[in-house]
Every structure is written in C-alpha cells, then in structure tokens.
Design a protein around this motif. Structure first.
Motif, PDB file in Angstrom:
ATOM      1  N   SER A 283       0.846  -1.189   0.000  1.00  0.00           N
ATOM      2  CA  SER A 283       0.000   0.000   0.000  1.00  0.00           C
ATOM      3  C   SER A 283       0.882   1.240   0.000  1.00  0.00           C
ATOM      4  N   LYS A 284       0.293   2.353  -0.436  1.00  0.00           N
ATOM      5  CA  LYS A 284       1.053   3.594  -0.533  1.00  0.00           C
ATOM      6  C   LYS A 284       0.094   4.767  -0.401  1.00  0.00           C
ATOM      7  N   GLY A 285       0.392   5.677   0.535  1.00  0.00           N
ATOM      8  CA  GLY A 285      -0.484   6.818   0.733  1.00  0.00           C
ATOM      9  C   GLY A 285       0.001   7.689   1.871  1.00  0.00           C
ATOM     10  N   ASP A 286      -0.837   8.643   2.282  1.00  0.00           N
ATOM     11  CA  ASP A 286      -0.441   9.650   3.266  1.00  0.00           C
ATOM     12  C   ASP A 286      -0.900   9.343   4.685  1.00  0.00           C
ATOM     13  N   LEU A 287      -1.578   8.229   4.887  1.00  0.00           N
ATOM     14  CA  LEU A 287      -2.021   7.865   6.228  1.00  0.00           C
ATOM     15  C   LEU A 287      -0.810   7.501   7.085  1.00  0.00           C
ATOM     16  N   ARG A 288      -0.882   7.810   8.382  1.00  0.00           N
ATOM     17  CA  ARG A 288       0.216   7.444   9.289  1.00  0.00           C
ATOM     18  C   ARG A 288       0.331   5.923   9.369  1.00  0.00           C
ATOM     19  N   GLY A 289       1.549   5.414   9.275  1.00  0.00           N
ATOM     20  CA  GLY A 289       1.760   3.973   9.210  1.00  0.00           C
ATOM     21  C   GLY A 289       1.986   3.320  10.554  1.00  0.00           C
ATOM     22  N   LEU A 290       2.472   2.082  10.523  1.00  0.00           N
ATOM     23  CA  LEU A 290       2.780   1.330  11.737  1.00  0.00           C
ATOM     24  C   LEU A 290       3.950   1.969  12.476  1.00  0.00           C
ATOM     25  N   GLN A 291       3.831   2.049  13.804  1.00  0.00           N
ATOM     26  CA  GLN A 291       4.907   2.604  14.621  1.00  0.00           C
ATOM     27  C   GLN A 291       5.472   1.511  15.512  1.00  0.00           C
ATOM     28  N   GLN A 292       6.769   1.281  15.403  1.00  0.00           N
ATOM     29  CA  GLN A 292       7.488   0.284  16.206  1.00  0.00           C
ATOM     30  C   GLN A 292       6.856  -1.112  16.128  1.00  0.00           C
ATOM     31  N   PRO A 293       6.640  -1.633  14.915  1.00  0.00           N
ATOM     32  CA  PRO A 293       6.076  -2.987  14.830  1.00  0.00           C
ATOM     33  C   PRO A 293       7.110  -4.052  15.193  1.00  0.00           C
TER      34      PRO A 293
ATOM     35  N   THR B  34       2.931  -6.874  17.416  1.00  0.00           N
ATOM     36  CA  THR B  34       2.631  -5.762  18.314  1.00  0.00           C
ATOM     37  C   THR B  34       3.112  -4.467  17.675  1.00  0.00           C
ATOM     38  N   TRP B  35       2.518  -3.351  18.104  1.00  0.00           N
ATOM     39  CA  TRP B  35       2.905  -2.030  17.603  1.00  0.00           C
ATOM     40  C   TRP B  35       2.462  -0.979  18.605  1.00  0.00           C
ATOM     41  N   ASP B  36       2.972   0.227  18.458  1.00  0.00           N
ATOM     42  CA  ASP B  36       2.565   1.334  19.310  1.00  0.00           C
ATOM     43  C   ASP B  36       1.309   1.980  18.743  1.00  0.00           C
ATOM     44  N   ASP B  37       0.390   2.337  19.614  1.00  0.00           N
ATOM     45  CA  ASP B  37      -0.823   3.026  19.184  1.00  0.00           C
ATOM     46  C   ASP B  37      -0.492   4.501  18.966  1.00  0.00           C
TER      47      ASP B  37
END
Length: 213
Positions: free
Chosen positions: A109-119, A132-135
């Motif tokens: 996927s590709k776009g401007d939405l904020r992605g996964l943080q610290q997966p 797991t990931w950071d909310d």
C-alpha cells in the motif's frame, strides 16, 4: 495503432483485411496485423520479458489489495499499473540466471495515512504470528479505528495468505493463525493501515522474514 471515432462504417470489432478494429480504454482503435516471420527476440528483449514475468508473477495474486491501496490513479494508469511499475524499477534484483524480488522494497500500500509505529513480529507455536505495535492514534491523520491488514508470502512455495481486516490501530497487538500446512515454511511479511472507508492508506511496512512454527 490508430484511434478513430467516426469512420465510414463507424466503430468495428474484428479483422477486415490486414486491419483489426477493437475498443481500448473507451476508444475505437485500429491496428495492423503483425507480420509473420522467423522473428528472434534480442537478448535485451528476452531480459525485459524475464523482468516483467518476475514482477507479474509476484503482484498478480495480490492485485486486489494493490488495486485498492496503492496510491492514487494517475491518468490512464490504475493503482495496479503504478504498483507494477514501482516493483519493476525499485524491487527487482538481478541474480544468476534471472531476477528475484527484493522483499524489503516491496510495497503493498502507498499513501499519506500514518503507518505502523514500532512494529515487532514473532512466530508463535501452532503456526501463529504475533504482531505488536505502538498506538499512534491522533498523530497526524491516524485514527483509532484505522484497519490493519497483513500479507504473508512463502517465496519457495509461491503461496500468499492475506489478513484483511486483521485488527485496528488502537488494539496494539494481534495474533493471526496461518493454515496448518504453512508450518515450517519461511515467509516474508508486510502490514499496513487503511481508513475504515478504505479510501486512504499508509505506506506499508516490511516486517521481515520468519519461519512458521
């Protein structure tokens, strides 16, 4: 190839003499029949065919995801067209005897939405993947109910497993069970977020390589 809108007979489909008529992207098109002969492709042409074949083999099974989430259409180029072009130029590696995919460069996927943080992903018993990931809800355009998807690919077997939806951003973790027959397989994994309405997507994250337990 030529286009025409108003001819003596209007648009036509099929062969007339050495001309073939058809509709292509909403336009009437005429093209001449290919000449027959003992044509031998050049080494460069064979190389290009192999490049294209490698990418198409990889992206076709996930065409549905790419067609929904890979950026925005550009003119006549669909999201799937753009995804194919990207992987041809950015995610292909030459190896002895051909080409292979650079999985670290793959984008689902590709776009401007904020992605996964610290997966962080791990293999758990009974062919389970533990992610797991950071909310990061509230950061930029990230929303708590953004939908997580995950793509799992076994290269040696050319097998895909897609989880969509898999979870939501605010859950911070998910355990996903693969089919039992995938136990022992080495897999490549990607994940990303899309909005609830599916209209916006984040740049997907490559999560790495694991052996399914």
């Amino acid at each position: 190839m030529a286009t025409f809108e108003k001819g003596i007979l209007g648009g036509f489909s099929g062969k007339v003499g050495n001309v073939v008529g058809s509709r292509w992207r909403g336009k009437n098109v005429m093209r001449s029949l290919p000449q027959r002969g003992n044509y031998t492709p050049t080494e460069l042409q064979l190389l290009q065919r192999e490049r294209f074949k490698t990418v198409i083999t990889f992206v076709t099974p996930i065409k549905g995801l790419l067609s929904k989430y890979f950026g925005k259409p550009q003119g006549d180029k669909s999201r799937y067209n753009l995804a194919t072009s990207y992987h041809l130029t950015e995610a292909l590696i030459a190896i002895p005897g051909g080409f292979t995919i650079n999985y670290q460069k793959v984008l689902i996927s590709k776009g401007d939405l904020r992605g996964l943080q610290q997966p962080v992903i791990n293999a758990a018993p009974n062919h389970v993947l533990d992610l797991t990931w950071d909310d990061n809800s509230g950061q930029g355009n990230a929303a708590a109910d953004d939908v997580l998807f995950m793509v799992v690919f076994a290269p040696n077997e050319q097998l895909y497993q897609v989880f969509n939806p898999a979870s939501t951003r605010d859950q911070r973790s998910v355990q996903l069970t693969l089919p039992a027959f995938m136990a022992g397989l080495e897999v490549e994994i990607w994940a990303g977020f899309v909005t609830q309405n599916g209209k916006e997507a984040a740049v997907s994250s490559y999560l790495g390589t694991l052996t399914v337990l």
